[in-house]
Design an enzyme around this catalytic site. Structure first.
Site, PDB file in Angstrom:
ATOM      1  N   ASP A  27      44.237  39.610  50.995  1.00 50.57           N
ATOM      2  CA  ASP A  27      42.911  39.262  50.471  1.00 50.57           C
ATOM      3  C   ASP A  27      41.874  40.262  50.958  1.00 50.57           C
ATOM      4  OD1 ASP A  27      40.998  37.815  49.129  1.00 50.57           O
ATOM      5  OD2 ASP A  27      40.935  36.157  50.552  1.00 50.57           O
ATOM      6  N   ASN A  29      40.417  42.788  48.813  1.00 50.63           N
ATOM      7  CA  ASN A  29      40.357  44.042  48.055  1.00 50.63           C
ATOM      8  C   ASN A  29      38.990  44.226  47.395  1.00 50.63           C
ATOM      9  OD1 ASN A  29      43.030  44.275  48.678  1.00 50.63           O
ATOM     10  ND2 ASN A  29      43.804  43.920  46.623  1.00 50.63           N
ATOM     11  N   GLU A  74      46.444  31.168  39.427  1.00 57.74           N
ATOM     12  CA  GLU A  74      45.003  30.970  39.199  1.00 57.74           C
ATOM     13  C   GLU A  74      44.279  32.300  38.954  1.00 57.74           C
ATOM     14  OE1 GLU A  74      46.626  29.370  41.899  1.00 57.74           O
ATOM     15  OE2 GLU A  74      46.823  27.631  40.590  1.00 57.74           O
ATOM     16  N   ASN A  75      44.927  33.423  39.289  1.00 54.03           N
ATOM     17  CA  ASN A  75      44.254  34.730  39.172  1.00 54.03           C
ATOM     18  C   ASN A  75      43.977  35.157  37.724  1.00 54.03           C
ATOM     19  OD1 ASN A  75      45.811  36.193  42.129  1.00 54.03           O
ATOM     20  ND2 ASN A  75      43.782  35.268  41.894  1.00 54.03           N
TER      21      ASN A  75
HETATM   22  C1  FPP Z   1      43.000  39.645  46.592  1.00 50.83           C
HETATM   23  O1  FPP Z   1      41.822  40.344  46.859  1.00 50.83           O
HETATM   24  C2  FPP Z   1      43.982  40.542  45.962  1.00 50.83           C
HETATM   25  C3  FPP Z   1      44.595  40.322  44.758  1.00 50.83           C
HETATM   26  C4  FPP Z   1      44.387  39.124  43.942  1.00 50.83           C
HETATM   27  C5  FPP Z   1      45.509  41.330  44.212  1.00 50.83           C
HETATM   28  C6  FPP Z   1      46.440  41.861  45.216  1.00 50.83           C
HETATM   29  C7  FPP Z   1      47.223  42.976  44.687  1.00 50.83           C
HETATM   30  C8  FPP Z   1      47.553  44.060  45.411  1.00 50.83           C
HETATM   31  C9  FPP Z   1      47.176  44.276  46.802  1.00 50.83           C
HETATM   32  C10 FPP Z   1      48.414  45.106  44.840  1.00 50.83           C
HETATM   33  C11 FPP Z   1      49.786  44.557  44.663  1.00 50.83           C
HETATM   34  C12 FPP Z   1      50.732  45.599  44.416  1.00 50.83           C
HETATM   35  C13 FPP Z   1      51.825  45.439  43.645  1.00 50.83           C
HETATM   36  C14 FPP Z   1      52.804  46.491  43.619  1.00 50.83           C
HETATM   37  C15 FPP Z   1      52.065  44.221  42.828  1.00 50.83           C
HETATM   38  P1  FPP Z   1      40.490  39.882  46.135  1.00 50.83           P
HETATM   39  O2  FPP Z   1      40.359  40.645  44.878  1.00 50.83           O
HETATM   40  O3  FPP Z   1      40.504  38.390  45.964  1.00 50.83           O
HETATM   41  O4  FPP Z   1      39.404  40.307  47.167  1.00 50.83           O
HETATM   42  P2  FPP Z   1      37.983  39.611  47.400  1.00 50.83           P
HETATM   43  O5  FPP Z   1      38.269  38.217  47.915  1.00 50.83           O
HETATM   44  O6  FPP Z   1      37.335  40.487  48.421  1.00 50.83           O
HETATM   45  O7  FPP Z   1      37.255  39.604  46.087  1.00 50.83           O
END
Ligand code: FPP
Length: 256
Positions: A27, A29, A74-75
């Site tokens: 989490d 990103n 849910e994403n």
């Molecule tokens: C959560 O961060 C992250 C995700 C929903 C996506 C995660 C995916 C990856 C790290 C890449 C995966 C790689 C492969 C090969 C499948 P967020 O976007 O919820 O962050 P935030 O809470 O700061 O908005």
């Protein structure tokens, strides 16, 4: 002398107490990107680099299963562009990373409602599963379009159907039978994570492995996933090693 011994004890990984199964809710990103005035997808791109680093670190450490929550049921509620970008990641990731996975004897697996994934995403994942199927080291298990309530609901349906068809007697339903109908069944004795990590400071489970984490140790790390590195991961494993797992019993008894 005493001091240096003491320091050594808490800063080094004990090779005899490596968690067999580590699960991670990746989490932060979006926030990583926002802090840099970048679009959210830049955070996912960097997050993919972290997946590579942590996969290699975990494999070298002797972890047997690394389960990563890459996309939840849910994403799909996220903006269309962001969802499409995340769905394009496995293609980019595996194209480059499969040779290194093979070098490290890592096999790829995927769990989730994979039939609902875009065709290209599913093809990329299946190709990686196939290319690494001979690897006998760590299992890199991606939870893609995964949701624990859906997983448990489907298990209940399968068991109820078997009972309705007189294939099983309802009195025989036990924990093992339920576990056998979950998506982690292929992991056998390793299905339940020893350690569950969530990055970015959020302290929620978000519908991840609800059955399997009954006795897992939880660590919530402040680090955003794109900033998470080998050092941070190793520190959390050391923290795990300092925990006393009792599985509901008393410490002395559980060691018997
Ligand atoms: C959560 O961060 C992250 C995700 C929903 C996506 C995660 C995916 C990856 C790290 C890449 C995966 C790689 C492969 C090969 C499948 P967020 O976007 O919820 O962050 P935030 O809470 O700061 O908005």
């Amino acid at each position: 002398m005493l001091n240096s011994k003491k320091t050594k004890k808490v800063t080094q990984i004990d090779p005899d107490n490596i968690p067999s199964h580590v699960a991670i809710i990746m989490d932060g990103n979006g926030r990583w990107a926002k802090k840099r005035y970048l679009p959210r997808i830049a955070g996912h791109k960097q997050g993919m680099e972290t997946v590579k680093t942590i996969t290699k670190t975990a494999s070298h450490m002797g972890i047997k299963v690394l389960t990563l929550y890459a996309f939840s049921t849910e994403n799909w509620k996220r903006p269309k562009d962001e969802v499409s970008y995340i769905m394009s990641l496995p293609g980019a990731f595996f194209d480059k990373f499969v040779p290194e996975l093979i070098e490290n004897n890592v096999s790829v697996r995927v769990m989730g409602m994979t039939e609902q994934l875009p065709k290209q995403t599913l093809a990329a994942v299946n190709k990686a599963v196939e290319q690494t199927s001979h690897c006998t080291g760590m299992i890199l298990n991606f939870a893609l379009n995964y949701g624990a309530r859906m997983e448990i609901t489907n298990a209940v349906k399968e068991i109820a159907l078997a009972a309705a068809n007189h294939e099983i007697d309802p009195v025989d339903i036990d924990e093992n039978m339920i576990a056998d109908h979950l998506m982690t069944a292929f992991l056998g004795d390793l299905a339940d994570p020893d350690l569950l990590i969530r990055t970015s400071g959020e302290e929620r489970i978000s519908n991840f492995l609800l059955w399997q984490i009954a006795y897992s140790e939880f660590i919530f790390s402040e680090t955003l996933w794109p900033d998470f590195d080998a050092d941070t991961f190793e520190k959390l494993v050391i923290e795990y090693q300092g925990r006393h797992r009792r599985f509901g019993g008393l410490e002395k008894e559980s060691k018997k």
